[in-house]
Motif scaffolding. Structure first.
Motif, PDB file in Angstrom:
ATOM      1  N   ASN A 112      -7.592  -7.689  -2.337  1.00 19.62           N
ATOM      2  CA  ASN A 112      -7.527  -7.431  -3.778  1.00 19.62           C
ATOM      3  C   ASN A 112      -6.280  -6.632  -4.148  1.00 19.62           C
ATOM      4  O   ASN A 112      -5.591  -6.957  -5.117  1.00 19.62           O
ATOM      5  CB  ASN A 112      -8.780  -6.693  -4.262  1.00 19.62           C
ATOM      6  N   THR A 113      -5.973  -5.596  -3.374  1.00 19.80           N
ATOM      7  CA  THR A 113      -4.781  -4.791  -3.680  1.00 19.80           C
ATOM      8  C   THR A 113      -3.524  -5.644  -3.592  1.00 19.80           C
ATOM      9  O   THR A 113      -2.627  -5.544  -4.444  1.00 19.80           O
ATOM     10  CB  THR A 113      -4.675  -3.590  -2.711  1.00 19.80           C
ATOM     11  N   THR A 114      -3.458  -6.526  -2.575  1.00 24.28           N
ATOM     12  CA  THR A 114      -2.304  -7.412  -2.426  1.00 24.28           C
ATOM     13  C   THR A 114      -2.186  -8.354  -3.619  1.00 24.28           C
ATOM     14  O   THR A 114      -1.095  -8.543  -4.183  1.00 24.28           O
ATOM     15  CB  THR A 114      -2.416  -8.219  -1.120  1.00 24.28           C
ATOM     16  N   ARG A 186       3.294   0.512  -8.733  1.00 22.19           N
ATOM     17  CA  ARG A 186       3.766  -0.284  -7.589  1.00 22.19           C
ATOM     18  C   ARG A 186       3.949   0.601  -6.362  1.00 22.19           C
ATOM     19  O   ARG A 186       3.526   0.241  -5.251  1.00 22.19           O
ATOM     20  CB  ARG A 186       5.097  -0.966  -7.938  1.00 22.19           C
ATOM     21  N   ALA A 187       4.532   1.779  -6.536  1.00 22.20           N
ATOM     22  CA  ALA A 187       4.723   2.698  -5.414  1.00 22.20           C
ATOM     23  C   ALA A 187       3.380   3.097  -4.804  1.00 22.20           C
ATOM     24  O   ALA A 187       3.237   3.167  -3.573  1.00 22.20           O
ATOM     25  CB  ALA A 187       5.488   3.938  -5.882  1.00 22.20           C
ATOM     26  N   GLN A 188       2.379   3.348  -5.651  1.00 19.99           N
ATOM     27  CA  GLN A 188       1.055   3.740  -5.165  1.00 19.99           C
ATOM     28  C   GLN A 188       0.379   2.593  -4.420  1.00 19.99           C
ATOM     29  O   GLN A 188      -0.228   2.800  -3.354  1.00 19.99           O
ATOM     30  CB  GLN A 188       0.182   4.219  -6.329  1.00 19.99           C
ATOM     31  N   LEU A 189       0.482   1.375  -4.939  1.00 19.11           N
ATOM     32  CA  LEU A 189      -0.142   0.227  -4.272  1.00 19.11           C
ATOM     33  C   LEU A 189       0.525  -0.044  -2.929  1.00 19.11           C
ATOM     34  O   LEU A 189      -0.154  -0.350  -1.936  1.00 19.11           O
ATOM     35  CB  LEU A 189      -0.072  -1.015  -5.158  1.00 19.11           C
ATOM     36  N   LEU A 190       1.831   0.065  -2.877  1.00 23.32           N
ATOM     37  CA  LEU A 190       2.536  -0.118  -1.602  1.00 23.32           C
ATOM     38  C   LEU A 190       2.133   0.957  -0.596  1.00 23.32           C
ATOM     39  O   LEU A 190       1.976   0.681   0.604  1.00 23.32           O
ATOM     40  CB  LEU A 190       4.051  -0.102  -1.828  1.00 23.32           C
ATOM     41  N   TYR A 191       1.948   2.174  -1.071  1.00 24.84           N
ATOM     42  CA  TYR A 191       1.485   3.279  -0.214  1.00 24.84           C
ATOM     43  C   TYR A 191       0.088   2.962   0.338  1.00 24.84           C
ATOM     44  O   TYR A 191      -0.159   3.119   1.553  1.00 24.84           O
ATOM     45  CB  TYR A 191       1.468   4.567  -1.028  1.00 24.84           C
ATOM     46  N   LEU A 192      -0.823   2.509  -0.525  1.00 22.12           N
ATOM     47  CA  LEU A 192      -2.177   2.200  -0.084  1.00 22.12           C
ATOM     48  C   LEU A 192      -2.185   1.063   0.937  1.00 22.12           C
ATOM     49  O   LEU A 192      -2.906   1.101   1.949  1.00 22.12           O
ATOM     50  CB  LEU A 192      -3.050   1.839  -1.279  1.00 22.12           C
ATOM     51  N   LEU A 193      -1.377   0.040   0.679  1.00 22.93           N
ATOM     52  CA  LEU A 193      -1.311  -1.088   1.614  1.00 22.93           C
ATOM     53  C   LEU A 193      -0.696  -0.653   2.938  1.00 22.93           C
ATOM     54  O   LEU A 193      -1.128  -1.104   4.007  1.00 22.93           O
ATOM     55  CB  LEU A 193      -0.508  -2.238   0.997  1.00 22.93           C
ATOM     56  N   GLY A 194       0.289   0.230   2.887  1.00 25.82           N
ATOM     57  CA  GLY A 194       0.889   0.757   4.116  1.00 25.82           C
ATOM     58  C   GLY A 194      -0.119   1.522   4.947  1.00 25.82           C
ATOM     59  O   GLY A 194      -0.156   1.406   6.183  1.00 25.82           O
ATOM     60  N   HIS A 196      -3.335   1.016   4.921  1.00 23.70           N
ATOM     61  CA  HIS A 196      -4.280   0.025   5.454  1.00 23.70           C
ATOM     62  C   HIS A 196      -3.718  -0.628   6.711  1.00 23.70           C
ATOM     63  O   HIS A 196      -4.419  -0.821   7.695  1.00 23.70           O
ATOM     64  CB  HIS A 196      -4.574  -1.041   4.389  1.00 23.70           C
ATOM     65  N   GLU A 197      -2.420  -0.964   6.670  1.00 22.09           N
ATOM     66  CA  GLU A 197      -1.797  -1.652   7.794  1.00 22.09           C
ATOM     67  C   GLU A 197      -1.669  -0.759   9.030  1.00 22.09           C
ATOM     68  O   GLU A 197      -1.692  -1.238  10.155  1.00 22.09           O
ATOM     69  CB  GLU A 197      -0.422  -2.189   7.386  1.00 22.09           C
ATOM     70  N   SER A 198      -1.528   0.555   8.799  1.00 18.88           N
ATOM     71  CA  SER A 198      -1.352   1.472   9.940  1.00 18.88           C
ATOM     72  C   SER A 198      -2.687   1.985  10.484  1.00 18.88           C
ATOM     73  O   SER A 198      -2.720   2.683  11.487  1.00 18.88           O
ATOM     74  CB  SER A 198      -0.471   2.659   9.524  1.00 18.88           C
TER      75      SER A 198
END
Length: 199
Positions: A112-114, A186-194, A196-198
């Protein structure tokens, strides 16, 4: 020329492609993952209604009011759900994001975030929208929390606004985000996805 032109959006293993009749079996399978049509507060089609659901979306696309996507897992080609731009207002450069649902097995994942990152990016950066909006059922608390996590602002509640699938009348909670708020979001969503990936 239509405001929202057909496009494929990709990111983090997720592909958004224009919803088409060829997605019928995949949409039905995604909806069956959790029997999502049993939820009062969603627009998920029942199995026998899947084709009509897609045909309605295509008719709305022709009319210029909605552009629906199938959400696809890039690695497997599996349909994960659907999401749309809707209430498209070219004159004021506004779209809403909605008609969104995902198979239960990918809920609370990065999907969903993506999708929101891809759709908001396309709306603000490519379509040059001034505003992106969301609306949800007043009893869909999970959806309200998810929209608020994006950084959208609550505009208010429209009372007695729409029919639910069970025939009851719902209040609709309205949210929006202006273009000037997008860089921070956008910065916050990229942070959240980062994160998740780590994990």
């Amino acid at each position: 020329m239509t405001f929202v032109e057909p496009i494929i959006l990709r990111g983090r293993g997720v592909r958004l492609e224009p919803l088409a009749l060829e997605h019928e079996a995949g949409i039905a399978a995604a909806a069956a993952d959790g029997e999502l049509w049993k939820l009062r507060v969603t627009s998920v089609p029942e199995p026998q209604d899947t084709r009509a659901y897609i045909e309605t979306a295509l008719k709305m696309r022709e009319e210029g009011s909605r552009f629906a996507f199938a959400v696809i897992d890039e690695a497997t080609g599996r349909v994960l759900g659907s999401t749309s731009y809707h209430d498209i207002l070219p004159a004021v450069r506004r779209v809403e994001i909605g008609w969104t649902w995902y198979a239960r097995s990918v809920q609370r994942s990065h999907v969903n975030t993506t999708c929101k990152l891809l759709m908001m990016g396309h709306a603000f950066d490519t379509l040059q929208c001034h505003v992106v909006g969301w609306r949800t059922d007043n009893y869909n608390f999970a959806s309200q929390k998810a929209i608020e996590r994006l950084g959208a602002k609550k505009d208010g509640v429209i009372r007695g606004h729409a029919l639910r699938r069970d025939g009851t009348i719902r209040d609709t909670v309205m949210y929006s985000m202006r273009s000037g708020e997008w860089p921070e979001t956008r910065a916050q969503l990229l942070y959240l996805l980062g994160r998740h990936e780590s994990a």
